[in-house]
Design a protein around this motif. Structure first.
Motif, PDB file in Angstrom:
ATOM      1  N   ILE A 238      -2.406   6.790  -1.450  1.00 13.55           N
ATOM      2  CA  ILE A 238      -1.611   6.180  -2.512  1.00 13.55           C
ATOM      3  C   ILE A 238      -2.079   4.736  -2.603  1.00 13.55           C
ATOM      4  O   ILE A 238      -2.117   4.019  -1.593  1.00 13.55           O
ATOM      5  CB  ILE A 238      -0.104   6.209  -2.217  1.00 13.55           C
ATOM      6  CG1 ILE A 238       0.375   7.624  -1.866  1.00 13.55           C
ATOM      7  CG2 ILE A 238       0.683   5.686  -3.413  1.00 13.55           C
ATOM      8  CD1 ILE A 238       1.834   7.681  -1.438  1.00 13.55           C
ATOM      9  N   ALA A 239      -2.452   4.299  -3.779  1.00 14.64           N
ATOM     10  CA  ALA A 239      -2.953   2.936  -3.949  1.00 14.64           C
ATOM     11  C   ALA A 239      -2.541   2.403  -5.316  1.00 14.64           C
ATOM     12  O   ALA A 239      -2.423   3.163  -6.281  1.00 14.64           O
ATOM     13  CB  ALA A 239      -4.473   2.896  -3.805  1.00 14.64           C
ATOM     14  N   TYR A 240      -2.347   1.098  -5.373  1.00 11.22           N
ATOM     15  CA  TYR A 240      -1.913   0.442  -6.605  1.00 11.22           C
ATOM     16  C   TYR A 240      -0.729   1.212  -7.199  1.00 11.22           C
ATOM     17  O   TYR A 240      -0.793   1.749  -8.311  1.00 11.22           O
ATOM     18  CB  TYR A 240      -3.066   0.312  -7.604  1.00 11.22           C
ATOM     19  CG  TYR A 240      -4.099  -0.689  -7.159  1.00 11.22           C
ATOM     20  CD1 TYR A 240      -3.888  -2.056  -7.340  1.00 11.22           C
ATOM     21  CD2 TYR A 240      -5.260  -0.279  -6.530  1.00 11.22           C
ATOM     22  CE1 TYR A 240      -4.824  -2.992  -6.919  1.00 11.22           C
ATOM     23  CE2 TYR A 240      -6.206  -1.207  -6.091  1.00 11.22           C
ATOM     24  CZ  TYR A 240      -5.974  -2.558  -6.293  1.00 11.22           C
ATOM     25  OH  TYR A 240      -6.899  -3.476  -5.860  1.00 11.22           O
ATOM     26  N   ALA A 241       0.334   1.273  -6.415  1.00  7.09           N
ATOM     27  CA  ALA A 241       1.520   2.015  -6.810  1.00  7.09           C
ATOM     28  C   ALA A 241       2.769   1.246  -6.417  1.00  7.09           C
ATOM     29  O   ALA A 241       2.752   0.432  -5.492  1.00  7.09           O
ATOM     30  CB  ALA A 241       1.524   3.398  -6.165  1.00  7.09           C
ATOM     31  N   ARG A 242       3.853   1.518  -7.134  1.00  7.37           N
ATOM     32  CA  ARG A 242       5.141   0.890  -6.856  1.00  7.37           C
ATOM     33  C   ARG A 242       6.162   1.975  -6.553  1.00  7.37           C
ATOM     34  O   ARG A 242       6.284   2.950  -7.301  1.00  7.37           O
ATOM     35  CB  ARG A 242       5.586   0.068  -8.064  1.00  7.37           C
ATOM     36  CG  ARG A 242       6.784  -0.833  -7.783  1.00  7.37           C
ATOM     37  CD  ARG A 242       7.040  -1.835  -8.885  1.00  7.37           C
ATOM     38  NE  ARG A 242       7.637  -1.243 -10.065  1.00  7.37           N
ATOM     39  CZ  ARG A 242       7.081  -1.233 -11.270  1.00  7.37           C
ATOM     40  NH1 ARG A 242       5.884  -1.752 -11.458  1.00  7.37           N
ATOM     41  NH2 ARG A 242       7.712  -0.693 -12.299  1.00  7.37           N
ATOM     42  N   LEU A 243       6.882   1.811  -5.452  1.00  7.54           N
ATOM     43  CA  LEU A 243       7.964   2.708  -5.086  1.00  7.54           C
ATOM     44  C   LEU A 243       9.257   1.903  -5.126  1.00  7.54           C
ATOM     45  O   LEU A 243       9.467   1.000  -4.309  1.00  7.54           O
ATOM     46  CB  LEU A 243       7.758   3.298  -3.684  1.00  7.54           C
ATOM     47  CG  LEU A 243       6.680   4.382  -3.536  1.00  7.54           C
ATOM     48  CD1 LEU A 243       5.295   3.765  -3.457  1.00  7.54           C
ATOM     49  CD2 LEU A 243       6.954   5.242  -2.319  1.00  7.54           C
ATOM     50  N   ASP A 244      10.116   2.223  -6.081  1.00  7.97           N
ATOM     51  CA  ASP A 244      11.374   1.508  -6.276  1.00  7.97           C
ATOM     52  C   ASP A 244      12.560   2.440  -6.057  1.00  7.97           C
ATOM     53  O   ASP A 244      12.543   3.601  -6.481  1.00  7.97           O
ATOM     54  CB  ASP A 244      11.465   0.962  -7.705  1.00  7.97           C
ATOM     55  CG  ASP A 244      10.609  -0.263  -7.934  1.00  7.97           C
ATOM     56  OD1 ASP A 244      10.275  -0.955  -6.957  1.00  7.97           O
ATOM     57  OD2 ASP A 244      10.261  -0.526  -9.107  1.00  7.97           O
TER      58      ASP A 244
ATOM     59  N   SER B 165      14.634  -0.418  -1.184  1.00 11.55           N
ATOM     60  CA  SER B 165      14.755   0.787  -0.361  1.00 11.55           C
ATOM     61  C   SER B 165      16.177   0.937   0.159  1.00 11.55           C
ATOM     62  O   SER B 165      16.854  -0.051   0.434  1.00 11.55           O
ATOM     63  CB  SER B 165      13.782   0.713   0.816  1.00 11.55           C
ATOM     64  OG  SER B 165      13.970   1.812   1.687  1.00 11.55           O
ATOM     65  N   GLY B 166      16.594   2.202   0.336  1.00 15.23           N
ATOM     66  CA  GLY B 166      17.886   2.446   0.942  1.00 15.23           C
ATOM     67  C   GLY B 166      17.818   2.521   2.450  1.00 15.23           C
ATOM     68  O   GLY B 166      18.841   2.544   3.119  1.00 15.23           O
ATOM     69  N   SER B 167      16.598   2.577   3.001  1.00 17.02           N
ATOM     70  CA  SER B 167      16.401   2.665   4.449  1.00 17.02           C
ATOM     71  C   SER B 167      15.041   2.043   4.771  1.00 17.02           C
ATOM     72  O   SER B 167      14.669   1.049   4.149  1.00 17.02           O
ATOM     73  CB  SER B 167      16.504   4.126   4.916  1.00 17.02           C
ATOM     74  OG  SER B 167      15.643   4.955   4.165  1.00 17.02           O
ATOM     75  N   ASP B 168      14.286   2.603   5.726  1.00 18.75           N
ATOM     76  CA  ASP B 168      12.977   2.051   6.048  1.00 18.75           C
ATOM     77  C   ASP B 168      12.020   2.159   4.860  1.00 18.75           C
ATOM     78  O   ASP B 168      12.175   3.025   3.987  1.00 18.75           O
ATOM     79  CB  ASP B 168      12.357   2.805   7.233  1.00 18.75           C
ATOM     80  CG  ASP B 168      13.074   2.540   8.553  1.00 18.75           C
ATOM     81  OD1 ASP B 168      13.844   1.562   8.640  1.00 18.75           O
ATOM     82  OD2 ASP B 168      12.855   3.308   9.503  1.00 18.75           O
ATOM     83  N   GLY B 169      10.996   1.293   4.882  1.00 18.52           N
ATOM     84  CA  GLY B 169       9.957   1.411   3.868  1.00 18.52           C
ATOM     85  C   GLY B 169       9.015   2.557   4.189  1.00 18.52           C
ATOM     86  O   GLY B 169       8.871   3.501   3.409  1.00 18.52           O
TER      87      GLY B 169
END
Length: 200
Positions: free
Chosen positions: A82-88, A117-121
């Motif tokens: 996974i690269a150049y991505a956003r996890l919100d 995040s709701g928990s760990d990244g």
């Protein structure tokens, strides 16, 4: 795009899921992507600086932990990235990205932004997964009521954390014990490290 995801997506049976630059995936509830948990599977989600891939909540008013995670199982294939991505707004359970006994050096994470995040990244739940984690940013990782971590690893996987990640708002790394059984080097990751179990 945007794709509205209404149930878990499982990538197995030797399949490769490729997500192209600029794609947005919006998750409805406590669901996510599951890679290689039952049979071989691979994820290639590589965006660009101009067209990142976005994994986010489908809620009208998003909140931390709205959706679950991207999970890598013990049948995750080499070359997964996974690269150049956003996890919100992920991390309703465990972390935004989790592993379960992934074999070493199968997963590369580069230029990620993990926020709200709701928990760990990132949680590497296994001694030797050794994700390569570089050029990534962690923000709004919860510290109350209990401490969560930007990255949680055991000792054999700590060397995969590069020196060029950014940890905002007091986000820390958890070193959850483990055994150092071969010569290795640990770089300064750029944030505090919480050692939460014995190192051998």
């Amino acid at each position: 795009s945007p794709y509205i995801i209404s149930d878990f997506i499982e990538v197995n049976a030797g399949a490769v899921l490729t997500i192209e630059p600029g794609v947005t995936l919006k998750f409805e509830g406590i669901i996510g992507l599951d890679i290689g948990s039952f049979t071989d599977g691979k994820l290639v989600a590589v965006g660009t600086a101009q067209d990142p891939i976005v994994f986010t909540s489908a809620a009208p008013t998003p909140a931390a932990g709205d959706w679950a995670y991207i999970s890598f199982g013990d049948n995750t294939m080499a070359g997964t990235q996974i690269a150049y991505a956003r996890l919100d707004y992920c991390g309703s359970e465990f972390a935004c990205i989790i592993s379960s006994d992934v074999k070493a050096n199968r997963v590369t994470l580069d230029h990620l932004t993990i926020d709200h995040s709701g928990s760990d990244g990132i949680l590497e739940d296994g001694a030797a997964s050794n994700f390569a984690i570089t050029n990534s940013s962690f923000s709004n990782i919860p510290t109350t009521p209990t401490m969560q971590y930007a990255i949680s690893v055991q000792a054999p996987s700590f060397a995969g954390i590069g020196a060029n990640n950014t940890f905002n708002g007091g986000a820390m790394i958890e070193l959850a014990g483990g055994t150092v059984a071969s010569t290795t080097s640990w770089l300064d990751p750029g944030t505090s490290i919480a050692v939460t179990d014995d190192l051998l």
